[in-house]
Design an enzyme around this catalytic site. Structure first.
Site, PDB file in Angstrom:
ATOM      1  N   ASP A   1       0.887  -1.162   0.000  1.00  0.00           N
ATOM      2  CA  ASP A   1       0.000   0.000   0.000  1.00  0.00           C
ATOM      3  C   ASP A   1       0.925   1.211   0.000  1.00  0.00           C
ATOM      4  OD1 ASP A   1      -1.603   2.175   0.594  1.00  0.00           O
ATOM      5  OD2 ASP A   1      -2.695   1.178   2.204  1.00  0.00           O
TER       6      ASP A   1
ATOM      7  N   TYR B   1      -8.537  15.018  -9.196  1.00  0.00           N
ATOM      8  CA  TYR B   1      -7.611  14.066  -9.809  1.00  0.00           C
ATOM      9  C   TYR B   1      -6.516  14.806 -10.575  1.00  0.00           C
ATOM     10  CZ  TYR B   1      -5.926  10.151 -12.650  1.00  0.00           C
ATOM     11  OH  TYR B   1      -5.139   9.198 -13.275  1.00  0.00           O
TER      12      TYR B   1
ATOM     13  N   VAL C   1      -7.875   5.449 -20.672  1.00  0.00           N
ATOM     14  CA  VAL C   1      -7.485   4.084 -21.008  1.00  0.00           C
ATOM     15  C   VAL C   1      -8.590   3.158 -20.527  1.00  0.00           C
ATOM     16  CG1 VAL C   1      -5.724   2.295 -20.728  1.00  0.00           C
ATOM     17  CG2 VAL C   1      -5.055   4.713 -20.754  1.00  0.00           C
TER      18      VAL C   1
ATOM     19  N   ASN D   1       2.894   3.030 -10.674  1.00  0.00           N
ATOM     20  CA  ASN D   1       1.633   2.954 -11.410  1.00  0.00           C
ATOM     21  C   ASN D   1       0.407   3.063 -10.508  1.00  0.00           C
ATOM     22  OD1 ASN D   1      -0.256   2.015 -13.677  1.00  0.00           O
ATOM     23  ND2 ASN D   1      -0.479   0.363 -12.173  1.00  0.00           N
TER      24      ASN D   1
ATOM     25  N   LYS E   1      -2.392  14.703 -10.035  1.00  0.00           N
ATOM     26  CA  LYS E   1      -1.469  14.315 -11.099  1.00  0.00           C
ATOM     27  C   LYS E   1      -0.560  15.471 -11.501  1.00  0.00           C
ATOM     28  CE  LYS E   1      -2.346   9.956 -11.839  1.00  0.00           C
ATOM     29  NZ  LYS E   1      -1.287   8.922 -11.697  1.00  0.00           N
TER      30      LYS E   1
END
Length: 235
Positions: free
Chosen positions: A54, A144, A177, A77, A148
């Site tokens: 984690d 989000y 994606v 990732n 990022k």
């Protein structure tokens, strides 16, 4: 970097892009793959070494770095997207805390823990999975996108900090994606296999930035437009 000589650790390796990367590295014939996930029992790919990780848990991050002391390539990732209607909604702060903990601070934590490992093994590489949303907010993506964007800045900083030890830092950007994370999004999506293939090629080339699809290429090209894309549409 020659992939056949690589020992790789991939966070969030149990599904989506992470699982596609595991399979792509296997096909490339890498030396060894550590497949990390919060629940290692969720990794159902043979031929890998599962690790419980984690990325928001400092003890687990340290344990992973101690266990995987032969790693020459780290793929950050692991990421989450907690739905919120907008930055001013009542759930925005909670969503921001959760996403920054994983997407931003988790990336930094893993990078810091494995930097000495990479140095000891000759430099190697670090790959941070970012997003075209690092540069622009679309609809309710504000939280989000912010996480990022911060991860992109961290990536740029790590590139400077790790250059002296011979570690190549690759930042990867792309649009939607076809994964569980985007299952509720009605928009064109890339195949995770195509994104994984592009990432492996960029690693082999020693690239420092990858615009893995047309969306990322378009968004970046519009950052310096007469009206930059991140300004949005005027009222």
């Amino acid at each position: 970097m020659k992939l056949q000589d690589t020992t790789v650790l991939i966070t969030g390796a149990n599904r989506g892009i992470g699982a596609a990367l595991v399979k792509a590295f296997q096909q490339a014939g890498v030396r060894k793959i550590y497949a990390a996930a919060r629940n290692p029992a969720s990794i159902h790919i043979e031929g890998v070494t599962p690790i419980q990780l984690d990325v928001t848990n400092p003890e687990q991050v340290a344990a992973a770095a101690a266990l995987a002391g032969d790693v020459t390539l780290v793929i950050n990732n692991a990421g989450i997207s907690t739905p919120t209607a907008g930055l001013l909604e009542t759930d925005a702060l909670a969503a921001a805390r959760a996403q920054f903990e994983t997407n931003t601070l988790g990336t930094l934590s893993v990078s810091a823990a494995f930097a000495p490992v990479l140095k000891a093994n000759g430099g190697g590489g670090l790959v941070n999975i970012l997003s075209a949303l690092s540069w622009v907010v679309v609809g309710g993506s504000g939280v989000y996108s912010a996480s990022k964007a911060a991860a992109w800045a961290i990536t740029n900083g790590l590139r400077n900090d790790l250059r002296a030890q011979g570690t190549t830092v690759l930042g990867v950007h792309f649009g939607y994606v076809d994964t569980d994370m985007t299952s509720g999004v009605d928009a064109p999506k890339s195949d995770p296999k195509d994104i994984a293939a592009a990432i492996l090629k960029a690693i082999e080339n020693g690239d420092e930035e990858l615009l893995a699809d047309g969306v990322a290429q378009h968004v970046k090209s519009q950052l310096t437009a007469a009206r930059a894309i991140y300004l949005g549409q005027p009222a």
